[in-house]
Enzyme design. Structure first.
Site, PDB file in Angstrom:
ATOM      1  N   LYS A 133       0.805  -1.236   0.000  1.00 54.99           N
ATOM      2  CA  LYS A 133       0.000   0.000   0.000  1.00 54.99           C
ATOM      3  C   LYS A 133       0.837   1.285   0.000  1.00 54.99           C
ATOM      4  CE  LYS A 133      -4.257  -1.621   2.182  1.00 54.99           C
ATOM      5  NZ  LYS A 133      -5.228  -1.413   3.256  1.00 54.99           N
ATOM      6  N   ASP A 186     -10.209   3.094   2.052  1.00 57.58           N
ATOM      7  CA  ASP A 186     -10.377   2.418   3.352  1.00 57.58           C
ATOM      8  C   ASP A 186     -11.096   3.303   4.376  1.00 57.58           C
ATOM      9  OD1 ASP A 186      -9.275  -0.111   2.882  1.00 57.58           O
ATOM     10  OD2 ASP A 186      -7.244   0.538   3.389  1.00 57.58           O
TER      11      ASP A 186
HETATM   12  P1  NAP Z   1      -0.593  -2.824  10.264  1.00 56.25           P
HETATM   13  O1  NAP Z   1      -0.282  -1.613   9.468  1.00 56.25           O
HETATM   14  O2  NAP Z   1       0.390  -3.942  10.301  1.00 56.25           O
HETATM   15  O3  NAP Z   1      -0.894  -2.337  11.772  1.00 56.25           O
HETATM   16  C1  NAP Z   1      -1.116  -3.279  12.790  1.00 56.25           C
HETATM   17  C2  NAP Z   1      -1.462  -2.559  14.091  1.00 56.25           C
HETATM   18  O4  NAP Z   1      -1.740  -3.565  15.085  1.00 56.25           O
HETATM   19  C3  NAP Z   1      -0.342  -1.691  14.646  1.00 56.25           C
HETATM   20  O5  NAP Z   1      -0.915  -0.621  15.363  1.00 56.25           O
HETATM   21  C4  NAP Z   1       0.362  -2.677  15.593  1.00 56.25           C
HETATM   22  O6  NAP Z   1       1.082  -2.038  16.618  1.00 56.25           O
HETATM   23  C5  NAP Z   1      -0.819  -3.401  16.188  1.00 56.25           C
HETATM   24  N1  NAP Z   1      -0.485  -4.729  16.693  1.00 56.25           N
HETATM   25  C6  NAP Z   1      -0.309  -5.860  15.971  1.00 56.25           C
HETATM   26  N2  NAP Z   1      -0.033  -6.903  16.788  1.00 56.25           N
HETATM   27  C7  NAP Z   1      -0.041  -6.405  18.060  1.00 56.25           C
HETATM   28  C8  NAP Z   1       0.167  -6.976  19.331  1.00 56.25           C
HETATM   29  N3  NAP Z   1       0.429  -8.272  19.493  1.00 56.25           N
HETATM   30  N4  NAP Z   1       0.067  -6.175  20.420  1.00 56.25           N
HETATM   31  C9  NAP Z   1      -0.205  -4.860  20.290  1.00 56.25           C
HETATM   32  N5  NAP Z   1      -0.405  -4.255  19.090  1.00 56.25           N
HETATM   33  C10 NAP Z   1      -0.330  -5.022  17.994  1.00 56.25           C
HETATM   34  O7  NAP Z   1      -1.952  -3.498   9.763  1.00 56.25           O
HETATM   35  P2  NAP Z   1      -3.256  -2.771   9.148  1.00 56.25           P
HETATM   36  O8  NAP Z   1      -3.225  -2.856   7.680  1.00 56.25           O
HETATM   37  O9  NAP Z   1      -3.397  -1.442   9.804  1.00 56.25           O
HETATM   38  O10 NAP Z   1      -4.419  -3.770   9.630  1.00 56.25           O
HETATM   39  C11 NAP Z   1      -4.822  -3.806  10.986  1.00 56.25           C
HETATM   40  C12 NAP Z   1      -6.114  -4.618  11.148  1.00 56.25           C
HETATM   41  O11 NAP Z   1      -7.165  -3.987  10.417  1.00 56.25           O
HETATM   42  C13 NAP Z   1      -6.021  -6.048  10.598  1.00 56.25           C
HETATM   43  O12 NAP Z   1      -6.701  -6.895  11.489  1.00 56.25           O
HETATM   44  C14 NAP Z   1      -6.757  -5.974   9.280  1.00 56.25           C
HETATM   45  O13 NAP Z   1      -7.380  -7.202   8.932  1.00 56.25           O
HETATM   46  C15 NAP Z   1      -7.821  -4.918   9.595  1.00 56.25           C
HETATM   47  N6  NAP Z   1      -8.283  -4.240   8.367  1.00 56.25           N
HETATM   48  C16 NAP Z   1      -9.593  -4.381   8.036  1.00 56.25           C
HETATM   49  C17 NAP Z   1     -10.068  -3.777   6.898  1.00 56.25           C
HETATM   50  C18 NAP Z   1     -11.504  -3.930   6.535  1.00 56.25           C
HETATM   51  O14 NAP Z   1     -11.848  -3.684   5.353  1.00 56.25           O
HETATM   52  N7  NAP Z   1     -12.377  -4.295   7.453  1.00 56.25           N
HETATM   53  C19 NAP Z   1      -9.198  -3.008   6.080  1.00 56.25           C
HETATM   54  C20 NAP Z   1      -7.863  -2.865   6.463  1.00 56.25           C
HETATM   55  C21 NAP Z   1      -7.402  -3.503   7.618  1.00 56.25           C
HETATM   56  P3  NAP Z   1       2.629  -1.560  16.366  1.00 56.25           P
HETATM   57  O15 NAP Z   1       2.545  -0.252  15.622  1.00 56.25           O
HETATM   58  O16 NAP Z   1       3.177  -1.423  17.719  1.00 56.25           O
HETATM   59  O17 NAP Z   1       3.293  -2.644  15.562  1.00 56.25           O
END
Ligand code: NAP
Length: 284
Positions: free
Chosen positions: A70, A106
């Site tokens: 992205k 998004d």
């Molecule tokens: P990302 O950029 O990798 O961000 C992940 C986030 O989760 C960061 O804030 C990370 O914290 C935190 N995190 C992950 N594991 C953790 C843990 N064990 N303990 C504490 N914090 C943790 O991913 P993303 O693209 O933003 O996606 C995040 C979520 O949104 C996913 O579940 C994804 O499926 C969902 N999502 C849904 C849609 C939809 O259409 N419904 C669209 C996009 C994303 P750090 O910064 O500290 O690493």
């Protein structure tokens, strides 16, 4: 049936085998009788440039972009829509006569689904948001531009939260909260949003906050849609809070991309039904 006139769109990601997007978009094209086809392409990070050259060479009409491309795709495009620029990520590309334009649907998809499903007026809400990753950026910018009263960001790595707060804080009052102070930051909030991956399949028993931090005055919203009802949403429902799942965001970000590619209103109801059907099947 695919013919020599069919317009191709698709998904660039790595991996993509779990994606519901091909099913959802192809059902939508069929419903409207549009001669489009959607395919998922598993593109390794080092081959993203070749994939983008392929879009140009093959005249592919557009793509969705997902993890991990992205941000990396942005300098490879000809133009970036201002909202995608502010968010710092692209999830949709449109090929307009050979010019590749990057958008981010998004945040708008999320807000559209939240407002449609809950009927709330965002301007009345104090938001506590768990997470500061890519999805959090899209959601926070869009909420800020819709005029929520205040945003509090709680994230494992504070620097990432601070960077997001610095940017969003130019639009609405925004604070970075230490995870240890989460209880107080939720106590007087009205909207709690989980943008982290905590609770996502297969770690379905995990929660980003403690259950006893939740209260009936909250709307609790989870971006995760697999499982359909996360542990967070189950606990929220049990304590009397209103809940909002990630399915609506997924459907609406797809519907907005569909509209950018085809110029037609997406059949969002059909898209939602097919995604729910598939997710119910795979989670049972
Ligand atoms: P990302 O950029 O990798 O961000 C992940 C986030 O989760 C960061 O804030 C990370 O914290 C935190 N995190 C992950 N594991 C953790 C843990 N064990 N303990 C504490 N914090 C943790 O991913 P993303 O693209 O933003 O996606 C995040 C979520 O949104 C996913 O579940 C994804 O499926 C969902 N999502 C849904 C849609 C939809 O259409 N419904 C669209 C996009 C994303 P750090 O910064 O500290 O690493």
């Amino acid at each position: 049936m695919i013919t020599s006139k069919t317009q191709l769109v698709g998904l660039l990601g790595h991996p993509v085998s779990h994606s519901q997007s091909p099913l959802m978009h192809n059902a939508a094209f069929a419903e409207l009788g549009l001669d489009f086809a959607y395919a998922a392409f598993d593109v390794e990070p080092e081959r993203l440039g070749e994939a983008v050259a392929g879009i140009r060479a093959l005249g592919i009409k557009g793509v969705n972009v997902t993890i991990p491309h992205k941000v990396a795709i942005m300098p490879m495009l000809d133009e970036i829509d201002p909202l995608a620029q502010r968010i710092g990520a692209v999830n949709t590309v449109v090929n307009r006569n050979g010019r590749l334009i990057g958008y981010n649907t998004d945040g708008t998809g999320y807000v559209r689904s939240l407002v449609e499903e809950t009927g709330i007026d965002l301007r009345e809400h104090v938001v506590t948001m768990m997470g500061a990753g890519g999805a959090a950026r899209a959601v926070a910018f869009t909420l800020a531009e819709q005029g929520v009263r205040e945003i509090r960001i709680i994230n494992r790595s504070r620097e990432r939260a601070a960077l997001l707060a610095e940017h969003v804080g130019t639009i609405v009052p925004t604070a970075v909260i230490d995870p240890a102070d989460g209880k107080a930051a939720i106590a007087d909030a009205t909207l709690l949003i989980n943008t982290t991956s905590i609770g996502m399949h297969p770690q379905v028993d995990e929660m980003p906050v403690q259950a006893d931090w939740l209260h009936p005055g909250l709307i609790v919203s989870d971006l995760i849609y697999n499982p359909l009802e996360t542990c967070l949403l189950k606990e929220a429902r049990a304590c009397g809070a209103r809940v909002h799942s990630g399915v609506g965001m997924f459907v609406n970000q797809g519907a907005l991309a569909f509209e950018l590619w085809t110029g037609q209103t997406a059949p969002a109801g059909t898209m939602r039904d097919i995604v729910l059907q598939q997710l119910t099947k795979t989670s049972s």
